[in-house]
Design a protein around this motif. Structure first.
Motif, short mmCIF file in Angstrom:
data_model
loop_
_atom_site.label_atom_id
_atom_site.label_comp_id
_atom_site.label_asym_id
_atom_site.label_seq_id
_atom_site.Cartn_x
_atom_site.Cartn_y
_atom_site.Cartn_z
N TRP A 16 -38.53 -11.74 -3.28
CA TRP A 16 -37.70 -11.04 -3.41
C TRP A 16 -37.02 -11.45 -4.42
O TRP A 16 -36.10 -11.11 -4.94
N ASP A 17 -36.06 -13.25 -4.26
CA ASP A 17 -35.16 -13.35 -5.51
C ASP A 17 -34.13 -12.45 -4.26
O ASP A 17 -33.21 -12.11 -5.37
N ARG A 18 -33.44 -11.81 -3.08
CA ARG A 18 -32.32 -11.14 -2.90
C ARG A 18 -31.24 -11.85 -2.09
O ARG A 18 -31.61 -12.63 -2.16
N SER A 19 -29.94 -10.91 -2.20
CA SER A 19 -28.79 -11.29 -1.16
C SER A 19 -28.82 -10.46 -0.07
O SER A 19 -30.39 -9.58 -0.07
N PRO A 20 -28.39 -10.90 1.35
CA PRO A 20 -28.02 -9.85 2.09
C PRO A 20 -28.78 -9.16 2.15
O PRO A 20 -29.06 -8.26 3.52
N VAL A 21 -28.16 -8.10 1.32
CA VAL A 21 -27.78 -6.65 1.49
C VAL A 21 -29.40 -6.00 1.64
O VAL A 21 -29.26 -4.58 2.08
N VAL A 22 -30.43 -7.06 0.90
CA VAL A 22 -32.13 -5.99 0.84
C VAL A 22 -31.78 -5.72 2.44
O VAL A 22 -32.68 -5.26 3.32
N GLU A 23 -31.82 -7.30 3.21
CA GLU A 23 -32.16 -6.99 4.43
C GLU A 23 -31.73 -6.44 5.92
O GLU A 23 -31.66 -5.22 6.36
N TRP A 24 -30.01 -6.49 4.85
CA TRP A 24 -29.32 -5.35 5.76
C TRP A 24 -29.49 -3.85 5.55
O TRP A 24 -29.85 -2.78 6.46
N LEU A 25 -30.16 -3.11 4.53
CA LEU A 25 -30.21 -1.58 3.84
C LEU A 25 -31.47 -1.74 5.47
O LEU A 25 -31.79 -1.02 4.85
N ALA A 26 -32.45 -2.57 4.87
CA ALA A 26 -33.60 -2.54 5.18
C ALA A 26 -33.65 -2.68 6.86
O ALA A 26 -34.42 -1.89 7.90
N GLY A 27 -33.13 -3.18 7.81
CA GLY A 27 -32.53 -3.58 9.17
C GLY A 27 -31.82 -1.73 9.46
O GLY A 27 -32.81 -1.38 10.81
N SER A 28 -30.83 -1.40 8.44
CA SER A 28 -30.80 -0.15 9.33
C SER A 28 -31.12 1.08 8.70
O SER A 28 -31.71 1.77 9.82
N LEU A 29 -32.38 1.06 7.88
CA LEU A 29 -33.16 2.30 7.77
C LEU A 29 -34.08 1.78 9.17
O LEU A 29 -34.91 2.72 9.68
N ALA A 30 -34.63 0.67 9.69
CA ALA A 30 -35.17 0.98 9.81
C ALA A 30 -35.50 0.87 11.77
O ALA A 30 -35.78 2.10 12.64
N THR A 31 -34.15 0.40 12.40
CA THR A 31 -33.63 1.46 13.15
C THR A 31 -33.40 2.76 13.18
O THR A 31 -33.21 3.29 13.74
N ALA A 32 -32.20 3.11 12.40
CA ALA A 32 -32.12 4.55 11.85
C ALA A 32 -33.77 5.83 12.61
O ALA A 32 -33.48 6.15 12.93
N ALA A 33 -34.60 5.14 11.92
CA ALA A 33 -36.00 5.32 11.92
C ALA A 33 -36.52 5.90 13.56
O ALA A 33 -36.67 6.08 14.55
N ALA A 34 -36.04 4.40 13.70
CA ALA A 34 -36.53 4.01 15.79
C ALA A 34 -35.86 5.01 16.27
O ALA A 34 -36.14 6.02 17.18
N VAL A 35 -34.05 5.14 15.96
CA VAL A 35 -33.18 5.68 16.49
C VAL A 35 -33.80 7.08 16.77
O VAL A 35 -33.72 8.21 17.46
N ALA A 36 -34.09 7.94 15.79
CA ALA A 36 -34.66 9.73 15.16
C ALA A 36 -35.68 9.87 15.94
O ALA A 36 -35.90 10.78 16.32
N HIS A 37 -36.51 8.81 16.05
CA HIS A 37 -37.72 9.04 16.28
C HIS A 37 -38.07 9.33 17.85
O HIS A 37 -38.54 9.66 18.44
N GLY A 38 -36.94 8.84 18.68
CA GLY A 38 -36.15 8.56 19.87
C GLY A 38 -36.22 7.58 21.15
O GLY A 38 -36.88 7.55 22.43
N ARG A 39 -36.50 5.93 20.23
CA ARG A 39 -36.76 4.74 20.57
C ARG A 39 -35.34 3.70 20.66
O ARG A 39 -35.07 2.81 20.40
#
Length: 272
Positions: free
Chosen positions: A48-71
């Protein structure tokens, strides 16, 4: 929430992937959202040649999905690590930090840690006020108010929860409107105002989406049971439980809540 400050740090290809993930999340495809967000976060930097922002956004979305699902309990430590990492953001970037902190508050409420949740939600609201001149914070504010109302309800402070719900319901939309509406009904039940709670539950039915499966049904069944309408209460509780089991993770606390309510109703119904 589409954090516009962060999109400036994404390449066009990254933005396309991220937008697809947001659409999956909005559609309630939590398992797929989490899996693909984690894959995005784990992709080598030379891909990706990315900044940490990519990891932050992806991590935020992954955990948000887990919370919404009930985990939520499963990803609580991950949320806290992400929050610690996001503390180095500045300016409008703090909006993502507040969003992740809001997801942590939702988990605290689910775990019955209501005083901690109340304190954290209040702090998020104060921090959002300080960001209002830099970026849009109304979604963060409303989500935090809904979490705060839930925390107050959990402490039996029904009047305060009702005031927050009534005061903000008209300006909320989607899941947040549904959450405020539900805590309003639940708090009326808590006060023994079952007729009003039932009328409120049937007057407005915002679109919960998958994350809210069974929530309003449980509140409605509680009101019906309080009015002695056990047959209707049982049918409504069973429908709510079915919805929970169909759309939520088996570990979601709402499934346990629905089963407990159903046992309570049937134990008192001589015809059950």
């Amino acid at each position: 929430m589409r954090h516009t400050w962060a999109r400036d740090d994404l390449s066009p290809s990254q933005a396309v992937v991220y937008d697809r993930l947001l659409d999956l999340f909005a559609a309630g495809e939590y398992e797929e959202t989490e899996a693909k967000a984690r894959a995005l976060a784990a992709a080598p930097r030379n891909v990706w040649d990315r900044s940490p922002v990519v990891e932050w956004l992806a991590g935020s979305l992954a955990t948000a999905a887990a919370v919404a699902h009930g985990r939520g309990a499963e990803v609580l430590a991950e949320l806290e690590a992400l929050i610690a990492d996001l503390e180095r953001t500045t300016g409008a970037g703090r909006a993502l930090l507040l969003t992740v902190r809001g997801n942590r508050v939702a988990v605290l409420v689910e775990q019955g840690r209501y005083t901690e949740a109340e304190a954290e939600a209040g702090d998020i609201l104060r921090a959002a006020t300080r960001l209002a001149h830099l970026t849009k914070v109304w979604e963060i504010e409303l989500t935090s108010l809904a979490n705060l109302a839930d925390a107050l309800y959990g402490q039996g402070r029904y009047e305060e929860a009702i005031a927050i719900a009534r005061g903000n319901l008209q300006r909320a939309e989607g899941h947040t409107a549904a959450a405020l509406h539900c805590v309003l009904v639940r708090s009326m039940n808590g006060q023994g105002r079952y007729e009003e709670a039932l009328a409120e539950a049937r007057w407005l039915t915002p679109d919960w989406g998958r994350a809210g499966s069974g929530a309003l049904g449980i509140a409605t069944a509680t009101a019906l049971h309080g009015l002695g309408r056990c047959g209707e209460a049982e049918a409504t509780a069973r429908q709510a439980l079915s919805s929970c089991e169909q759309f939520l993770h088996p570990a979601h606390p709402r499934i346990r809540e629905a089963r407990t309510l159903l046992r309570h109703i049937t134990a008192e119904d001589p015809l059950a």
